[in-house]
Motif scaffolding. Structure first.
Motif, PDB file in Angstrom:
ATOM      1  N   VAL A 257       0.879  -1.174   0.000  1.00  0.00           N
ATOM      2  CA  VAL A 257       0.000   0.000   0.000  1.00  0.00           C
ATOM      3  C   VAL A 257       0.915   1.222   0.000  1.00  0.00           C
ATOM      4  O   VAL A 257       1.796   1.337   0.853  1.00  0.00           O
ATOM      5  N   VAL A 258       0.721   2.105  -0.984  1.00  0.00           N
ATOM      6  CA  VAL A 258       1.533   3.310  -1.117  1.00  0.00           C
ATOM      7  C   VAL A 258       0.592   4.502  -1.239  1.00  0.00           C
ATOM      8  O   VAL A 258      -0.369   4.455  -2.008  1.00  0.00           O
ATOM      9  N   ASP A 259       0.876   5.555  -0.490  1.00  0.00           N
ATOM     10  CA  ASP A 259       0.027   6.757  -0.491  1.00  0.00           C
ATOM     11  C   ASP A 259      -1.443   6.416  -0.237  1.00  0.00           C
ATOM     12  O   ASP A 259      -2.342   6.912  -0.906  1.00  0.00           O
ATOM     13  N   ARG A 260      -1.665   5.512   0.711  1.00  0.00           N
ATOM     14  CA  ARG A 260      -3.007   5.103   1.148  1.00  0.00           C
ATOM     15  C   ARG A 260      -3.817   4.382   0.069  1.00  0.00           C
ATOM     16  O   ARG A 260      -5.046   4.362   0.135  1.00  0.00           O
ATOM     17  N   GLU A 261      -3.137   3.797  -0.905  1.00  0.00           N
ATOM     18  CA  GLU A 261      -3.815   3.044  -1.957  1.00  0.00           C
ATOM     19  C   GLU A 261      -3.062   1.741  -2.221  1.00  0.00           C
ATOM     20  O   GLU A 261      -1.833   1.730  -2.241  1.00  0.00           O
ATOM     21  N   PRO A 262      -3.789   0.639  -2.454  1.00  0.00           N
ATOM     22  CA  PRO A 262      -3.116  -0.619  -2.803  1.00  0.00           C
ATOM     23  C   PRO A 262      -2.469  -0.474  -4.183  1.00  0.00           C
ATOM     24  O   PRO A 262      -3.019   0.191  -5.064  1.00  0.00           O
ATOM     25  N   ILE A 263      -1.278  -1.088  -4.356  1.00  0.00           N
ATOM     26  CA  ILE A 263      -0.585  -0.949  -5.642  1.00  0.00           C
ATOM     27  C   ILE A 263      -1.020  -1.996  -6.657  1.00  0.00           C
ATOM     28  O   ILE A 263      -0.754  -1.844  -7.851  1.00  0.00           O
ATOM     29  N   ASP A 264      -1.676  -3.078  -6.195  1.00  0.00           N
ATOM     30  CA  ASP A 264      -2.129  -4.127  -7.105  1.00  0.00           C
ATOM     31  C   ASP A 264      -3.205  -4.954  -6.417  1.00  0.00           C
ATOM     32  O   ASP A 264      -3.525  -4.718  -5.253  1.00  0.00           O
ATOM     33  N   ASP A 265      -3.765  -5.883  -7.146  1.00  0.00           N
ATOM     34  CA  ASP A 265      -4.746  -6.823  -6.606  1.00  0.00           C
ATOM     35  C   ASP A 265      -4.158  -8.208  -6.829  1.00  0.00           C
ATOM     36  O   ASP A 265      -4.043  -8.651  -7.970  1.00  0.00           O
ATOM     37  N   ILE A 266      -3.742  -8.878  -5.753  1.00  0.00           N
ATOM     38  CA  ILE A 266      -3.027 -10.140  -5.915  1.00  0.00           C
ATOM     39  C   ILE A 266      -3.945 -11.340  -6.092  1.00  0.00           C
ATOM     40  O   ILE A 266      -3.484 -12.450  -6.275  1.00  0.00           O
ATOM     41  N   GLY A 267      -5.248 -11.108  -6.061  1.00  0.00           N
ATOM     42  CA  GLY A 267      -6.187 -12.176  -6.373  1.00  0.00           C
ATOM     43  C   GLY A 267      -6.496 -13.100  -5.213  1.00  0.00           C
ATOM     44  O   GLY A 267      -6.161 -12.826  -4.060  1.00  0.00           O
ATOM     45  N   SER A 268      -7.097 -14.236  -5.553  1.00  0.00           N
ATOM     46  CA  SER A 268      -7.603 -15.137  -4.515  1.00  0.00           C
ATOM     47  C   SER A 268      -6.709 -16.351  -4.266  1.00  0.00           C
ATOM     48  O   SER A 268      -7.026 -17.167  -3.409  1.00  0.00           O
ATOM     49  N   THR A 269      -5.608 -16.477  -5.009  1.00  0.00           N
ATOM     50  CA  THR A 269      -4.668 -17.575  -4.779  1.00  0.00           C
ATOM     51  C   THR A 269      -3.246 -17.040  -4.799  1.00  0.00           C
ATOM     52  O   THR A 269      -2.848 -16.343  -5.731  1.00  0.00           O
ATOM     53  N   ILE A 270      -2.493 -17.364  -3.744  1.00  0.00           N
ATOM     54  CA  ILE A 270      -1.091 -16.957  -3.634  1.00  0.00           C
ATOM     55  C   ILE A 270      -0.270 -18.221  -3.449  1.00  0.00           C
ATOM     56  O   ILE A 270      -0.591 -19.057  -2.593  1.00  0.00           O
ATOM     57  N   LYS A 271       0.791 -18.357  -4.240  1.00  0.00           N
ATOM     58  CA  LYS A 271       1.638 -19.543  -4.155  1.00  0.00           C
ATOM     59  C   LYS A 271       2.798 -19.297  -3.202  1.00  0.00           C
ATOM     60  O   LYS A 271       3.389 -18.216  -3.182  1.00  0.00           O
TER      61      LYS A 271
END
Length: 133
Positions: A36-50
């Motif tokens: 999170v940068v400047d009070r905003e998420p930088i990406d959406d990593i989705g529903s599965t993380i490896k």
């Protein structure tokens, strides 16, 4: 007379219900991100993380909260239904952006969820799977 009174009570409840729900506030936006940068998420990593071996992965949960001024909101992190962390926030305005994070390591695989809890009541739940393939 009895039916008229019952209808009036029912109608009154239907009219007041949306106002009560609105007074509780709501989550306008929420997502898991790698930062999170400047009070905003930088990406959406989705529903599965490896799982990435040899690294500690940090996952952020961002939420944009509306109409909750003066209440307390908690991000409750759960792994397979067991509470791992609770991060409280005092909400200071009608639009308030908050985020919390969790460090994930190999061995922490499973179903993760974050409950958004306002004054003790769960108002939203978001989840992802941390998978070891």
């Amino acid at each position: 007379m009895k039916h008229s009174f019952a209808r009036a009570v029912l109608l009154g409840c239907l009219v007041l219900l949306p106002a009560f729900a609105w007074a509780q506030g709501f989550v306008a936006r929420a997502q898991f991100s790698s930062d999170v940068v400047d009070r905003e998420p930088i990406d959406d990593i989705g529903s599965t993380i490896k799982v990435e071996y040899g690294e500690i992965q940090r996952v952020y949960f961002f939420s944009d909260l509306r109409e909750m001024q003066g209440t307390q909101v908690v991000h409750r992190w759960l792994l397979d239904g067991d509470v791992q962390a609770e991060i409280p926030f005092d909400i200071g305005g009608n639009r308030w952006r908050v985020w919390s994070s969790k460090r994930l390591m190999p061995g922490f695989d499973g179903h993760w969820a974050v409950e958004v809890v306002q004054d003790g009541d769960i108002i939203e739940t978001y989840s992802f799977d941390y998978v070891d393939e």
